[in-house]
Design a protein around this motif. Structure first.
Motif, PDB file in Angstrom:
ATOM      1  N   ARG A   9     -45.760 -47.911  -1.716  1.00 19.04           N
ATOM      2  CA  ARG A   9     -46.785 -47.050  -2.013  1.00 19.04           C
ATOM      3  C   ARG A   9     -47.703 -47.341  -3.171  1.00 19.04           C
ATOM      4  NH1 ARG A   9     -45.367 -40.685  -1.339  1.00 19.04           N
ATOM      5  NH2 ARG A   9     -45.288 -41.648   0.826  1.00 19.04           N
ATOM      6  N   GLU A  10     -47.102 -47.808  -4.343  1.00 18.23           N
ATOM      7  CA  GLU A  10     -48.134 -48.007  -5.522  1.00 18.23           C
ATOM      8  C   GLU A  10     -48.936 -49.166  -5.315  1.00 18.23           C
ATOM      9  OE1 GLU A  10     -45.166 -46.622  -9.174  1.00 18.23           O
ATOM     10  OE2 GLU A  10     -44.614 -48.896  -8.073  1.00 18.23           O
ATOM     11  N   PHE A  11     -48.412 -50.234  -4.448  1.00 17.35           N
ATOM     12  CA  PHE A  11     -48.982 -51.552  -3.910  1.00 17.35           C
ATOM     13  C   PHE A  11     -50.246 -51.133  -3.108  1.00 17.35           C
ATOM     14  CE2 PHE A  11     -49.162 -55.315  -1.038  1.00 17.35           C
ATOM     15  CZ  PHE A  11     -50.008 -55.834  -1.800  1.00 17.35           C
ATOM     16  N   GLU A  12     -49.966 -50.299  -1.980  1.00 21.20           N
ATOM     17  CA  GLU A  12     -51.091 -49.692  -1.245  1.00 21.20           C
ATOM     18  C   GLU A  12     -52.420 -49.043  -2.114  1.00 21.20           C
ATOM     19  OE1 GLU A  12     -50.765 -48.697   2.918  1.00 21.20           O
ATOM     20  OE2 GLU A  12     -48.613 -49.392   2.958  1.00 21.20           O
ATOM     21  N   THR A  13     -51.769 -48.124  -2.878  1.00 24.24           N
ATOM     22  CA  THR A  13     -52.757 -47.280  -3.375  1.00 24.24           C
ATOM     23  C   THR A  13     -53.485 -48.162  -4.499  1.00 24.24           C
ATOM     24  OG1 THR A  13     -51.025 -45.499  -3.416  1.00 24.24           O
ATOM     25  CG2 THR A  13     -52.689 -45.209  -5.207  1.00 24.24           C
ATOM     26  N   ALA A  14     -52.964 -49.169  -5.189  1.00 23.80           N
ATOM     27  CA  ALA A  14     -53.638 -49.981  -5.980  1.00 23.80           C
ATOM     28  C   ALA A  14     -54.655 -50.649  -5.070  1.00 23.80           C
ATOM     29  CB  ALA A  14     -52.575 -50.911  -6.807  1.00 23.80           C
ATOM     30  N   LEU A  15     -54.219 -51.225  -4.043  1.00 22.62           N
ATOM     31  CA  LEU A  15     -55.112 -52.045  -3.061  1.00 22.62           C
ATOM     32  C   LEU A  15     -56.260 -51.243  -2.790  1.00 22.62           C
ATOM     33  CD1 LEU A  15     -55.838 -54.626  -1.457  1.00 22.62           C
ATOM     34  CD2 LEU A  15     -54.033 -53.705   0.188  1.00 22.62           C
ATOM     35  N   ARG A  16     -56.081 -50.027  -2.251  1.00 28.62           N
ATOM     36  CA  ARG A  16     -57.225 -49.308  -1.567  1.00 28.62           C
ATOM     37  C   ARG A  16     -58.160 -49.036  -2.719  1.00 28.62           C
ATOM     38  NH1 ARG A  16     -52.850 -46.783   1.634  1.00 28.62           N
ATOM     39  NH2 ARG A  16     -52.613 -45.158  -0.055  1.00 28.62           N
ATOM     40  N   SER A  17     -57.551 -48.543  -3.889  1.00 23.97           N
ATOM     41  CA  SER A  17     -58.634 -48.112  -5.135  1.00 23.97           C
ATOM     42  C   SER A  17     -59.148 -49.126  -5.584  1.00 23.97           C
ATOM     43  CB  SER A  17     -57.662 -47.444  -6.245  1.00 23.97           C
ATOM     44  OG  SER A  17     -58.240 -47.371  -7.420  1.00 23.97           O
ATOM     45  N   ASP A  18     -58.711 -50.633  -5.648  1.00 23.27           N
ATOM     46  CA  ASP A  18     -59.301 -51.458  -6.031  1.00 23.27           C
ATOM     47  C   ASP A  18     -60.552 -51.961  -5.014  1.00 23.27           C
ATOM     48  OD1 ASP A  18     -57.963 -51.739  -8.248  1.00 23.27           O
ATOM     49  OD2 ASP A  18     -56.959 -53.633  -7.735  1.00 23.27           O
ATOM     50  N   ALA A  19     -60.252 -51.850  -3.805  1.00 24.79           N
ATOM     51  CA  ALA A  19     -61.007 -52.480  -2.799  1.00 24.79           C
ATOM     52  C   ALA A  19     -62.339 -51.399  -2.749  1.00 24.79           C
ATOM     53  CB  ALA A  19     -60.488 -52.312  -1.284  1.00 24.79           C
TER      54      ALA A  19
END
Length: 135
Positions: A9-19
């Motif tokens: 969940r943290e990985f996907e959240t960070a990825l979407r936020s950065d993108a």
């Protein structure tokens, strides 16, 4: 590497936020094998079976191109399913054969956050268009 200890969940959240912060549009394709509870308390598999194996995310940027990304955990047991391999192989063949440099087909894991994902999202990635299928 900052991404090594992230949960899914943290990985996907960070990825979407950065993108999003870097100007990427993104679409998340939910698991085609998703299970839901039925009114009777049982479970049923729902979803678009024709889309089985399609990568988790598609990212698009006006200057940096298109990325098809399958997300996996850092765990050794986190492997691609056969339908995922077929989908990624088909996309990789299209990229290698005809697509422009701005189209990428990748499998991303939290450990890739600093060395792969960030450069891709920043438009500075100089690595392969097809990345880490068998890692």
């Amino acid at each position: 590497m900052a991404g090594i200890q992230l949960s899914d969940r943290e990985f996907e959240t960070a990825l979407r936020s950065d993108a999003q912060r870097l100007g990427w549009a993104w679409w998340h394709h939910h698991d085609s094998r998703r299970q839901v509870r039925t009114k009777g308390g049982g479970r049923a598999v729902v979803g678009d079976k024709a889309a089985a194996g399609f990568p988790d995310y598609v990212f698009a940027h006006s200057r940096h191109g298109i990325v098809f990304a399958e997300l996996k955990t850092n765990a050794t047991k986190s492997k691609l399913r056969p339908d995922q391999e077929r989908s990624l192989d088909a996309l990789a063949a299209a990229v290698a054969g005809a697509a422009p440099r701005g189209v990428l087909v990748h499998v991303w894991r939290p450990r890739d956050l600093d060395d792969v994902i960030t450069p891709v999202l920043n438009g500075t990635w100089t690595g392969p268009r097809v990345y880490a299928f068998d890692a």
